[in-house]
Design a protein around this motif. Sequence first.
Motif, PDB file in Angstrom:
ATOM      1  N   LEU A 146       0.845  -1.192   0.000  1.00 34.19           N
ATOM      2  CA  LEU A 146       0.000   0.000   0.000  1.00 34.19           C
ATOM      3  C   LEU A 146       0.879   1.240   0.000  1.00 34.19           C
ATOM      4  CD1 LEU A 146      -2.905   1.164   0.166  1.00 34.19           C
ATOM      5  CD2 LEU A 146      -2.605   1.224   2.660  1.00 34.19           C
ATOM      6  N   TYR A 147       0.746   2.046  -1.042  1.00 35.80           N
ATOM      7  CA  TYR A 147       1.544   3.272  -1.175  1.00 35.80           C
ATOM      8  C   TYR A 147       0.704   4.485  -0.814  1.00 35.80           C
ATOM      9  CZ  TYR A 147       4.241   7.028  -3.369  1.00 35.80           C
ATOM     10  OH  TYR A 147       4.939   8.187  -3.615  1.00 35.80           O
ATOM     11  N   PHE A 148       1.209   5.255   0.135  1.00 32.95           N
ATOM     12  CA  PHE A 148       0.568   6.518   0.503  1.00 32.95           C
ATOM     13  C   PHE A 148       1.000   7.591  -0.478  1.00 32.95           C
ATOM     14  CE2 PHE A 148      -0.969   6.698   5.136  1.00 32.95           C
ATOM     15  CZ  PHE A 148      -1.407   5.389   5.105  1.00 32.95           C
ATOM     16  N   SER A 149       0.109   7.953  -1.388  1.00 28.49           N
ATOM     17  CA  SER A 149       0.371   9.059  -2.293  1.00 28.49           C
ATOM     18  C   SER A 149      -0.266  10.316  -1.692  1.00 28.49           C
ATOM     19  CB  SER A 149      -0.174   8.751  -3.682  1.00 28.49           C
ATOM     20  OG  SER A 149       0.169   9.766  -4.596  1.00 28.49           O
ATOM     21  N   SER A 150      -0.877  11.158  -2.502  1.00 25.07           N
ATOM     22  CA  SER A 150      -1.446  12.401  -1.993  1.00 25.07           C
ATOM     23  C   SER A 150      -2.374  13.026  -3.024  1.00 25.07           C
ATOM     24  CB  SER A 150      -0.317  13.396  -1.674  1.00 25.07           C
ATOM     25  OG  SER A 150      -0.831  14.693  -1.440  1.00 25.07           O
ATOM     26  N   LYS A 204      -1.235  -1.220  -4.441  1.00 27.16           N
ATOM     27  CA  LYS A 204      -2.463  -0.435  -4.305  1.00 27.16           C
ATOM     28  C   LYS A 204      -2.053   0.951  -3.818  1.00 27.16           C
ATOM     29  CE  LYS A 204      -5.104  -4.588  -3.277  1.00 27.16           C
ATOM     30  NZ  LYS A 204      -5.883  -5.364  -2.266  1.00 27.16           N
ATOM     31  N   ILE A 205      -2.742   1.958  -4.324  1.00 28.46           N
ATOM     32  CA  ILE A 205      -2.358   3.350  -4.041  1.00 28.46           C
ATOM     33  C   ILE A 205      -3.527   4.078  -3.414  1.00 28.46           C
ATOM     34  CG2 ILE A 205      -1.682   5.549  -5.099  1.00 28.46           C
ATOM     35  CD1 ILE A 205      -0.365   3.809  -7.357  1.00 28.46           C
ATOM     36  N   VAL A 206      -3.245   4.848  -2.363  1.00 33.29           N
ATOM     37  CA  VAL A 206      -4.275   5.677  -1.754  1.00 33.29           C
ATOM     38  C   VAL A 206      -3.814   7.129  -1.815  1.00 33.29           C
ATOM     39  CG1 VAL A 206      -3.372   5.442   0.605  1.00 33.29           C
ATOM     40  CG2 VAL A 206      -5.805   5.923   0.239  1.00 33.29           C
TER      41      VAL A 206
END
Length: 351
Positions: A146-150, A204-206
Motif C-alpha cells: 500500500l503506497y501513501f500518495s497524496s 495499491k495506491i491511496v
Amino acid sequence: MRNRIIEEDICGIVTIKDIPWLELKGKTVLITGANGFIPAYIVETLLYINELNSGLKIKVIAVVRNGKKALARFEHYTGRKDIKFIVQDVCEPISIKENIDYIIHAASQASPKYYGVDPVGTILANVIGTYNLLELARAKKVKGFLYFSSGEIYGEVAENQIPTGEAMYGNTDPLNIRSCYGESKRMGETMCISYMHQFGIPIKIVRPFHTYGPGMLLDDGRVFADFVSDIVNRRDIEIKSDGTAVRVFCYLADAVEGFFRVMLIGKTGEAYNLASDFPISILNLAKLLVQLFPERNLRVLKKSRNQTKNYIESKISRAIPDIKKLKSLGWVTRHSIQEGFARTVQSFEIC
C-alpha cells in the motif's frame, strides 16, 4: 495507557465487520513512517486487533527515523512481542530477516513547512525511499503493498474537473519549489505501477487529502493544525488569507478505515481518493471551530499575510476529490466535521 479518544477511535475501526481482518491472521505488516500521526494509528489498530483476538497473531514491524520519539509515542506497548521497531531512514536500503506479508509505505514529509527548507529531503523519501521499499517487497514476495500518495498529485485542475476523479490530472509547474512534494509523489506512483508491471508486486495506491485528528502535530504548519492549536491554547484564530480556499478535511479514524479497505479489498494496480464528504472554506472552518467551543469566547480575525520563506502556499483554490471509488469498497464518512474537530480538540485536553 491510551488516550481515551484514540481508544474509542481504534475500537470503532476494528469492530467494523465488513473489513476482512482475518486476512491478516499470522501476517507480518511493515509500516514506514510509523511514528507519524496517521501511520501510528494504523500501528495501534493492528495491535488492538491482537488484543481482541490473540489467535490472529499479527506482527508489526515499525520503521521510524527517531527512536526516542517512537518509544514515547508507543510507550504503553513496551515489552510486547507483536511489535518490532527498526530505526533508520527509508532512503537507506532496508535489510530485514523476517518474512513480510504486507508493506504500508507512509514515510514522507507531508507538511508544506518542509518544502521550502528541505525540498530535496522531501523528494528523496518519496522516490529513493519508495525504491528501497519496492525492492524489499520484491525480495520478500509480499502479499500486498500500500503506497501513501497524496491529493497533491492532481496539481491545478480545471473547473470542469471538480470533483476530481482518479483519472483526472491538472498542471504542475516543475519549477515551483512546492512541486517537490506533488511531483515526487507522482513519481512514486509510477514506480509502484512499474514494479507491478515488471515484477508482479501487488500494488495499491491511496491518495489522501487533508487528514486531521488526535496525535497530529500542532506546529505542523497546515491551516487545520494551526486552528486546532489556537482552540487548544484558547487563542483567537487568525487567518492570513481571504479564507475562500475550499478543502475537504477527513477525520483520522475514518481515514484509517479507508486505508485498510484499500489494502484488503481494493483492486491491485489502482488508486483511490480518500477524503470526506464535507467541502468547506478555510474561513468557514475557522468559524465552525470557534462555534464548537462558545464558552471560550474566541474570535476569527483576519490578519495581513505574513508568508515565511519555508512555508510554500498552495495556488489551488478548490481541492475537492470524487470519492465514489472508495465508497464502492463500503467506505463511508462516519464522523461529521463538527464531531471530528471536537474529538480532536478533546484529545489534546483530556488527561
